[in-house]
Design a protein around this motif. Structure first.
Motif, PDB file in Angstrom:
ATOM      1  N   SER A   1       0.822  -1.209   0.000  1.00  0.00           N
ATOM      2  CA  SER A   1       0.000   0.000   0.000  1.00  0.00           C
ATOM      3  C   SER A   1       0.852   1.253   0.000  1.00  0.00           C
ATOM      4  O   SER A   1       2.035   1.236   0.361  1.00  0.00           O
ATOM      5  CB  SER A   1      -0.944  -0.008   1.207  1.00  0.00           C
ATOM      6  OG  SER A   1      -0.208   0.111   2.413  1.00  0.00           O
ATOM      7  N   ARG A   2       0.231   2.337  -0.391  1.00  0.00           N
ATOM      8  CA  ARG A   2       0.898   3.633  -0.403  1.00  0.00           C
ATOM      9  C   ARG A   2      -0.190   4.694  -0.283  1.00  0.00           C
ATOM     10  O   ARG A   2      -1.325   4.488  -0.770  1.00  0.00           O
ATOM     11  CB  ARG A   2       1.656   3.802  -1.717  1.00  0.00           C
ATOM     12  CG  ARG A   2       2.625   4.968  -1.780  1.00  0.00           C
ATOM     13  CD  ARG A   2       3.916   4.717  -1.060  1.00  0.00           C
ATOM     14  NE  ARG A   2       4.809   3.813  -1.754  1.00  0.00           N
ATOM     15  CZ  ARG A   2       5.766   4.203  -2.598  1.00  0.00           C
ATOM     16  NH1 ARG A   2       5.934   5.478  -2.881  1.00  0.00           N
ATOM     17  NH2 ARG A   2       6.544   3.307  -3.151  1.00  0.00           N
ATOM     18  N   ILE A   3       0.149   5.827   0.324  1.00  0.00           N
ATOM     19  CA  ILE A   3      -0.763   6.970   0.356  1.00  0.00           C
ATOM     20  C   ILE A   3      -0.312   7.925  -0.752  1.00  0.00           C
ATOM     21  O   ILE A   3       0.825   8.416  -0.720  1.00  0.00           O
ATOM     22  CB  ILE A   3      -0.732   7.708   1.712  1.00  0.00           C
ATOM     23  CG1 ILE A   3      -0.885   6.737   2.888  1.00  0.00           C
ATOM     24  CG2 ILE A   3      -1.781   8.817   1.747  1.00  0.00           C
ATOM     25  CD1 ILE A   3      -2.276   6.229   3.122  1.00  0.00           C
ATOM     26  N   LEU A   4      -1.180   8.173  -1.715  1.00  0.00           N
ATOM     27  CA  LEU A   4      -0.867   9.080  -2.827  1.00  0.00           C
ATOM     28  C   LEU A   4      -1.877  10.216  -2.815  1.00  0.00           C
ATOM     29  O   LEU A   4      -3.083   9.968  -2.963  1.00  0.00           O
ATOM     30  CB  LEU A   4      -0.936   8.342  -4.167  1.00  0.00           C
ATOM     31  CG  LEU A   4      -0.002   7.145  -4.357  1.00  0.00           C
ATOM     32  CD1 LEU A   4      -0.307   6.437  -5.681  1.00  0.00           C
ATOM     33  CD2 LEU A   4       1.449   7.587  -4.345  1.00  0.00           C
ATOM     34  N   GLU A   5      -1.378  11.439  -2.649  1.00  0.00           N
ATOM     35  CA  GLU A   5      -2.267  12.615  -2.621  1.00  0.00           C
ATOM     36  C   GLU A   5      -3.458  12.366  -1.678  1.00  0.00           C
ATOM     37  O   GLU A   5      -4.622  12.567  -2.030  1.00  0.00           O
ATOM     38  CB  GLU A   5      -2.771  12.936  -4.040  1.00  0.00           C
ATOM     39  CG  GLU A   5      -1.664  13.451  -4.944  1.00  0.00           C
ATOM     40  CD  GLU A   5      -2.130  13.667  -6.397  1.00  0.00           C
ATOM     41  OE1 GLU A   5      -1.749  14.689  -6.985  1.00  0.00           O
ATOM     42  OE2 GLU A   5      -2.846  12.803  -6.932  1.00  0.00           O
ATOM     43  N   LYS A   6      -3.139  11.877  -0.504  1.00  0.00           N
ATOM     44  CA  LYS A   6      -4.110  11.651   0.577  1.00  0.00           C
ATOM     45  C   LYS A   6      -5.115  10.542   0.284  1.00  0.00           C
ATOM     46  O   LYS A   6      -6.162  10.467   0.934  1.00  0.00           O
ATOM     47  CB  LYS A   6      -4.845  12.957   0.922  1.00  0.00           C
ATOM     48  CG  LYS A   6      -3.911  14.049   1.412  1.00  0.00           C
ATOM     49  CD  LYS A   6      -4.666  15.296   1.833  1.00  0.00           C
ATOM     50  CE  LYS A   6      -3.687  16.377   2.273  1.00  0.00           C
ATOM     51  NZ  LYS A   6      -4.354  17.630   2.638  1.00  0.00           N
ATOM     52  N   GLU A   7      -4.814   9.702  -0.701  1.00  0.00           N
ATOM     53  CA  GLU A   7      -5.667   8.539  -0.973  1.00  0.00           C
ATOM     54  C   GLU A   7      -4.831   7.277  -0.788  1.00  0.00           C
ATOM     55  O   GLU A   7      -3.751   7.170  -1.372  1.00  0.00           O
ATOM     56  CB  GLU A   7      -6.203   8.563  -2.402  1.00  0.00           C
ATOM     57  CG  GLU A   7      -7.256   9.621  -2.679  1.00  0.00           C
ATOM     58  CD  GLU A   7      -7.762   9.537  -4.110  1.00  0.00           C
ATOM     59  OE1 GLU A   7      -8.916   9.149  -4.306  1.00  0.00           O
ATOM     60  OE2 GLU A   7      -6.977   9.852  -5.035  1.00  0.00           O
ATOM     61  N   ALA A   8      -5.352   6.350  -0.021  1.00  0.00           N
ATOM     62  CA  ALA A   8      -4.645   5.082   0.147  1.00  0.00           C
ATOM     63  C   ALA A   8      -4.937   4.185  -1.048  1.00  0.00           C
ATOM     64  O   ALA A   8      -6.099   4.020  -1.431  1.00  0.00           O
ATOM     65  CB  ALA A   8      -5.080   4.393   1.432  1.00  0.00           C
ATOM     66  N   VAL A   9      -3.867   3.655  -1.644  1.00  0.00           N
ATOM     67  CA  VAL A   9      -4.035   2.645  -2.694  1.00  0.00           C
ATOM     68  C   VAL A   9      -3.432   1.349  -2.161  1.00  0.00           C
ATOM     69  O   VAL A   9      -2.344   1.345  -1.595  1.00  0.00           O
ATOM     70  CB  VAL A   9      -3.365   3.033  -4.024  1.00  0.00           C
ATOM     71  CG1 VAL A   9      -4.199   4.044  -4.750  1.00  0.00           C
ATOM     72  CG2 VAL A   9      -1.975   3.543  -3.833  1.00  0.00           C
ATOM     73  N   ILE A  10      -4.175   0.292  -2.331  1.00  0.00           N
ATOM     74  CA  ILE A  10      -3.796  -0.986  -1.751  1.00  0.00           C
ATOM     75  C   ILE A  10      -3.845  -2.050  -2.828  1.00  0.00           C
ATOM     76  O   ILE A  10      -4.853  -2.205  -3.515  1.00  0.00           O
ATOM     77  CB  ILE A  10      -4.756  -1.366  -0.606  1.00  0.00           C
ATOM     78  CG1 ILE A  10      -4.781  -0.255   0.448  1.00  0.00           C
ATOM     79  CG2 ILE A  10      -4.346  -2.690   0.037  1.00  0.00           C
ATOM     80  CD1 ILE A  10      -6.044  -0.195   1.257  1.00  0.00           C
ATOM     81  N   LEU A  11      -2.738  -2.766  -2.962  1.00  0.00           N
ATOM     82  CA  LEU A  11      -2.667  -3.849  -3.933  1.00  0.00           C
ATOM     83  C   LEU A  11      -2.772  -5.172  -3.190  1.00  0.00           C
ATOM     84  O   LEU A  11      -2.043  -5.407  -2.227  1.00  0.00           O
ATOM     85  CB  LEU A  11      -1.340  -3.794  -4.694  1.00  0.00           C
ATOM     86  CG  LEU A  11      -1.127  -4.858  -5.766  1.00  0.00           C
ATOM     87  CD1 LEU A  11      -2.025  -4.592  -6.968  1.00  0.00           C
ATOM     88  CD2 LEU A  11       0.326  -4.894  -6.212  1.00  0.00           C
ATOM     89  N   THR A  12      -3.708  -5.990  -3.636  1.00  0.00           N
ATOM     90  CA  THR A  12      -3.810  -7.328  -3.071  1.00  0.00           C
ATOM     91  C   THR A  12      -3.221  -8.284  -4.109  1.00  0.00           C
ATOM     92  O   THR A  12      -3.887  -8.607  -5.091  1.00  0.00           O
ATOM     93  CB  THR A  12      -5.275  -7.701  -2.755  1.00  0.00           C
ATOM     94  OG1 THR A  12      -6.130  -7.260  -3.826  1.00  0.00           O
ATOM     95  CG2 THR A  12      -5.732  -7.036  -1.478  1.00  0.00           C
ATOM     96  N   PRO A  13      -1.973  -8.687  -3.952  1.00  0.00           N
ATOM     97  CA  PRO A  13      -1.289  -9.454  -4.993  1.00  0.00           C
ATOM     98  C   PRO A  13      -1.964 -10.776  -5.358  1.00  0.00           C
ATOM     99  O   PRO A  13      -1.810 -11.237  -6.485  1.00  0.00           O
ATOM    100  CB  PRO A  13       0.112  -9.700  -4.397  1.00  0.00           C
ATOM    101  CG  PRO A  13       0.294  -8.611  -3.416  1.00  0.00           C
ATOM    102  CD  PRO A  13      -1.066  -8.355  -2.858  1.00  0.00           C
ATOM    103  N   GLN A  14      -2.681 -11.377  -4.424  1.00  0.00           N
ATOM    104  CA  GLN A  14      -3.256 -12.685  -4.739  1.00  0.00           C
ATOM    105  C   GLN A  14      -4.276 -12.603  -5.868  1.00  0.00           C
ATOM    106  O   GLN A  14      -4.506 -13.588  -6.570  1.00  0.00           O
ATOM    107  CB  GLN A  14      -3.890 -13.346  -3.496  1.00  0.00           C
ATOM    108  CG  GLN A  14      -5.019 -12.578  -2.834  1.00  0.00           C
ATOM    109  CD  GLN A  14      -4.540 -11.666  -1.728  1.00  0.00           C
ATOM    110  OE1 GLN A  14      -3.442 -11.118  -1.804  1.00  0.00           O
ATOM    111  NE2 GLN A  14      -5.360 -11.462  -0.714  1.00  0.00           N
TER     112      GLN A  14
END
Lengths: 99, 275
Positions: free
Chosen positions: A16-29
């Motif tokens: 995950s990362r916070i970009l411009e105050k939005e959390a983006v989350i990658l679920t690799p599975q």
């Protein structure tokens, strides 16, 4: 069943990362990319395993000027949704690690 | 054993084979990208898919598929197969094997693309399904799936530009800056890119339209664009996490736009305006 006394942490299988105050989350599975809104992002930031859901609800209630009961109910629903997608882990004990 | 080393983005892949014709084919196919340097990975290539030389392919759950490439990740190994080739890459030990059904550029090139898709991430970069164009020291990357206009962009580039690729550009962070590298991988343009690198200036998601304009994307939108267009072949967690981090980093470093364009070259004025 999740209770307000439980602790929450990001699932170890996410990135995950916070970009411009939005959390983006990658679920690799499943290679899905999830984006959270402002409130969701703030909850994600607070979900480091050192605060109970109740404590997070208090912070959200203060910062977003909502009734604490509403914040608590919304967070419990949000946690259930994220847990179902493999993004969050619910723990009974406080973690000693900070993400 | 005959060998040839291919290099792009400072990443060297040594191809070795008992078939001299295959190595000669590689040298001709990748002219301009041949290196004498120490390889980062070695791939042994065999001929004849039915020769039984390929030992480690988990054939029970991975069958060659016409057109599409089947991929399975098992620990540090990535297994791949299509109707005309099958193989694996061991990312930990930096070696691999592939068996081709015929001695031609197509299966060889596909194997090499898979190799570079993985090696790029290991080395802090990634292959992007994109056309890359260098204007002076600035690199402009135009990404999109098949039929989005990458080759059109390449053909409409001003004569003073250098083509990095019309199909797969390699983006890699070096000395703190993202650079766009020419690759030998091409599409309908039918020729290799130039073996140079430039600083990545801007990235554009191609959108065919009836009018020409640029729309800057938010970071989250830009990240989605990048991840949708990365050329990548494993579900191994650490690799996927690393790729995610690289893409997050890139989209906060260089501006990413939607480029709505007509196939007439007028879009270059809009790009020049933001340069």
């Amino acid at each position: 069943m999740t209770s307000p006394e439980d602790y929450i942490v990001p699932d170890k299988r996410t990135a995950s990362r916070i970009l411009e105050k939005e959390a983006v989350i990658l679920t690799p599975q499943d290679s899905m990319l999830h984006t959270l809104n402002r409130v969701g992002t703030r909850i994600w930031e607070l979900a480091d395993g050192t605060r109970t859901i109740e404590e997070i609800a208090t912070i959200i209630s203060d910062e977003f000027e909502v009734e604490k009961a509403t914040a608590r109910a919304d967070i419990l629903g949000f946690v259930k949704e994220l847990e179902g997608k493999g993004m969050i882990t619910v723990r009974k004990d406080r973690t000693s690690e900070v993400k | 054993m005959y060998t040839s080393t291919i290099e792009t983005a400072n990443i060297r892949c040594l191809i070795k084979s008992e078939e001299i014709k295959l190595i000669s084919l590689a040298k001709a196919q990748y002219e301009g990208f041949i290196s004498q340097g120490e390889p980062d990975i070695e791939i042994e290539i065999h001929n004849d898919l039915n020769a039984g030389k390929y030992r480690d392919l988990p054939s029970a759950d991975l069958k060659p598929n016409y057109g599409h490439i089947n991929i399975i990740s098992k620990g540090v190994k990535v297994f791949f197969a299509r109707s005309d080739f099958a193989g694996y890459i061991d990312m930990k030990n930096r070696r691999g094997e592939a068996t081709l059904s015929n001695l031609s550029a197509v299966p060889l090139d596909s194997c090499l693309r898979i190799c570079y898709a993985l090696m790029a991430v290991i080395h802090g970069g990634f292959l992007l399904h994109s056309a890359g164009v260098a204007i002076g020291e600035k690199g402009y990357i135009f990404c999109g799936p098949s039929e989005s206009g990458k080759t059109t962009i390449t053909r409409l580039a001003p004569s003073s530009t250098t083509i990095l690729s019309d199909e797969l550009t390699l983006i890699r962070k070096l000395n703190g800056f993202y650079r766009a590298f020419g690759t030998p991988f091409y599409g309908d343009f039918s020729r290799s890119g130039t073996n140079v690198s430039v600083q990545a200036e801007s990235l554009f998601l191609l959108k065919k339209d009836k009018k020409v304009y640029l729309q800057r994307l938010r970071h989250t939108e830009a990240l989605s664009v990048l991840l949708s267009n990365v050329f990548f072949f494993t579900t191994e967690f650490n690799m996927t996490k690393k790729l995610f981090s690289l893409c997050c980093d890139l989209c906060t470093t260089i501006p990413i736009y939607e480029l709505h364009f007509l196939p007439d070259g007028t879009f270059w004025r809009h790009i020049n305006d933001i340069a």
